[in-house]
Motif scaffolding. Structure first.
Motif, PDB file in Angstrom:
ATOM      1  N   GLU A   1      -1.596   6.717  -3.138  1.00  0.00           N
ATOM      2  CA  GLU A   1      -2.683   7.431  -2.477  1.00  0.00           C
ATOM      3  C   GLU A   1      -3.372   8.272  -3.538  1.00  0.00           C
ATOM      4  O   GLU A   1      -2.829   8.466  -4.636  1.00  0.00           O
ATOM      5  CB  GLU A   1      -2.110   8.355  -1.387  1.00  0.00           C
ATOM      6  CG  GLU A   1      -1.375   7.602  -0.300  1.00  0.00           C
ATOM      7  CD  GLU A   1      -0.932   8.508   0.850  1.00  0.00           C
ATOM      8  OE1 GLU A   1      -1.101   9.755   0.742  1.00  0.00           O
ATOM      9  OE2 GLU A   1      -0.436   7.953   1.830  1.00  0.00           O
TER      10      GLU A   1
ATOM     11  N   CYS B   1       0.843  -1.204   0.000  1.00  0.00           N
ATOM     12  CA  CYS B   1       0.000   0.000   0.000  1.00  0.00           C
ATOM     13  C   CYS B   1       0.873   1.247   0.000  1.00  0.00           C
ATOM     14  O   CYS B   1       1.213   1.776   1.067  1.00  0.00           O
ATOM     15  CB  CYS B   1      -0.898   0.032   1.217  1.00  0.00           C
ATOM     16  SG  CYS B   1      -1.802  -1.492   1.515  1.00  0.00           S
TER      17      CYS B   1
ATOM     18  N   GLN C   1       3.360  11.410   0.518  1.00  0.00           N
ATOM     19  CA  GLN C   1       2.454  10.612   1.350  1.00  0.00           C
ATOM     20  C   GLN C   1       1.631  11.503   2.287  1.00  0.00           C
ATOM     21  O   GLN C   1       2.183  12.299   3.045  1.00  0.00           O
ATOM     22  CB  GLN C   1       3.265   9.614   2.180  1.00  0.00           C
ATOM     23  CG  GLN C   1       4.013   8.577   1.352  1.00  0.00           C
ATOM     24  CD  GLN C   1       3.110   7.494   0.820  1.00  0.00           C
ATOM     25  OE1 GLN C   1       2.439   6.800   1.564  1.00  0.00           O
ATOM     26  NE2 GLN C   1       3.081   7.346  -0.498  1.00  0.00           N
TER      27      GLN C   1
ATOM     28  N   LYS D   1      -5.307   4.866   1.172  1.00  0.00           N
ATOM     29  CA  LYS D   1      -4.440   4.251   0.155  1.00  0.00           C
ATOM     30  C   LYS D   1      -5.308   3.865  -1.031  1.00  0.00           C
ATOM     31  O   LYS D   1      -6.494   3.570  -0.858  1.00  0.00           O
ATOM     32  CB  LYS D   1      -3.778   2.991   0.742  1.00  0.00           C
ATOM     33  CG  LYS D   1      -2.787   3.308   1.852  1.00  0.00           C
ATOM     34  CD  LYS D   1      -1.581   3.987   1.282  1.00  0.00           C
ATOM     35  CE  LYS D   1      -0.650   4.566   2.308  1.00  0.00           C
ATOM     36  NZ  LYS D   1       0.480   5.275   1.703  1.00  0.00           N
TER      37      LYS D   1
END
Ligand code: COS
Length: 383
Positions: free
Chosen positions: A128, A125, A138, A155
């Motif tokens: 995004e 994962c 992130q 995610k």
């Protein structure tokens, strides 16, 4: 330096993969695509023959094979069903590899034997909604709370998102440090607040389930950190170097499947009183396909060899992925063309191969990103 000898063991793996694919994977491939059915039973059986821990060390229940063997297994599987190939590739080339190379001994003992046996299915994962190609952006945050970390965020594009049991989740633990403040966590299925969302309705790879995952106050013990705090971006990138060999192998499998279907069809389909393979324009298409397959295979084996001999394989894995995925889409498109109207129907398989091939140019780094990676490696070279 790259030397390569196709070993007897490599050939044995090919025969095992081929037999398994013909007996267990080929039946139902069209139905699984149409209904977007996840192949739970097939994955269990792949675990039983050692393919869910193909490169992992026997110390953790793995088969201890080299990367070329893994590539061969993926090629054979993806010749018939590339959806199953993506599950096997992510599980082996990304998840197992990350645990084995970065996990603490405690984490390896806790998870690897169950990953390699196929009891647990792994997922990765990183992406995004606002961090795809630009993976360091992130927004998923992890905040420390004593011995635990609390994860919040979203995610997406997670392969096996619903059916996985163990997720490698990347999150920002120190936003001020940017990519040096990203950390990798092992998150178990069923952890409170960890919620796979609806399955994407995709063009191809339809029996592989792809989902977003919402994380709301997910508590993860610090012993489930993979590597060290702040090492996550490097783990994500190194994992992708390995994963890209897997996607290149998957692309090769699609290419071979489409090519072989096109050759068989060209030999039996008659137009103007001869098999169409005897028309120069069809022969030339098949020649292009054969050449691209040979080149893709060599690039993959080169990257695999460099990886297994602990040399820098960043450029080689991106070259293999870029070339093999471009070739897969081209070859599948030409295979449909050679089949004419029949190629546009499900029964002849090549239309599915074309749909499946497209995403190999997108996931685990788009073709555009592979160009960037290769160009940056060229810049670093002393030429
Ligand atoms: N292997 C090992 N290390 C790598 C690496 C790689 N392939 N790519 C980058 N790094 C390292 C760099 O060496 C650098 O380390 P130092 O600063 O310590 O020297 C650090 O990571 C940051 O690298 P860089 O500055 O190049 O990062 P960028 O943010 O510019 O991004 C790309 C680099 C574009 C290559 C990266 O974001 C990427 O691969 N994006 C695609 C992500 C992807 O494939 N997503 C799909 C997920 S699966 S659906």
């Amino acid at each position: 330096m790259f030397t390569f000898e196709y070993s007897e063991l490599n050939e044995q793996i090919r025969q095992v993969a081929k037999k398994f694919t013909e007996e267990e994977i080929a039946p139902g491939v069209i139905e699984r695509d149409v209904n977007a059915d996840f192949p739970v039973e097939i994955l269990k059986k792949l675990g039983e023959i050692g393919f869910m821990g193909i490169m992992a060390s026997p110390d953790y229940g793995g088969s201890g094979m080299d990367t070329i063997s893994c590539s061969i297994a993926l090629e054979e599987i993806c010749k018939v069903d590339a959806s199953i190939g993506i599950m096997v590739s992510v599980h082996n080339s990304l998840v197992n590899w990350i645990f084995e190379n970065y996990g603490t001994e405690e984490l390896k003992q806790k998870y690897l034997p169950r990953l390699t046996s196929g009891e647990l299915l792994g997922a990765y994962c990183l992406s995004e909604p606002e961090a795809g190609s630009d993976a360091s952006q992130q927004h998923t945050l992890a905040e420390r709370d004593g011995d635990y970390w609390i994860l919040n965020g979203m995610k997406n594009w997670v392969s096996s998102g619903h059916h996985a049991d163990l997720y490698v989740v990347f999150a920002q633990t120190d936003a001020s440090a940017r990519y040096k403040g990203i950390t990798a966590f092992a998150v178990d299925k069923g952890t409170a607040g960890f919620e796979p969302m609806k399955k994407e309705d995709k063009m191809g790879m339809r029996s592989s389930d792809t989902t977003s995952i919402a994380l709301t106050n997910v508590r993860v013990h610090s012993s489930n950190i993979i590597g060290s705090v702040g090492q996550g971006f490097y783990i994500a990138m190194e994992g992708l170097n390995s994963g890209r060999i897997g996607i290149a192998s998957q692309s090769l499998g699609i290419s071979v499947g489409a090519y072989e279907a096109a050759v068989r069809y060209s030999k039996q389909r008659m137009t103007f009183n001869k098999p169409i393979i005897e028309h120069q324009i069809i022969g030339a298409k098949l020649a292009q396909m054969a050449m691209k397959i040979s080149a893709a295979r060599l690039l993959i084996y080169k990257a695999a060899y460099l990886k297994d001999t602990h040399q820098n394989f960043i450029q080689a894995s991106s070259e293999a992925k870029l070339f093999a995925s471009t070739a897969a889409f081209d070859i599948a498109r030409e295979a449909v063309q050679i089949h004419g109207g029949y190629g546009y129907t499900r029964e002849y398989h090549v239309e599915r191969m074309l749909r499946d091939a497209k995403v190999t140019e997108i996931y685990e780094g788009t073709s555009e990103i592979q160009h960037i990676v290769i160009a940056r490696e060229i810049m670093k070279s002393n030429i």
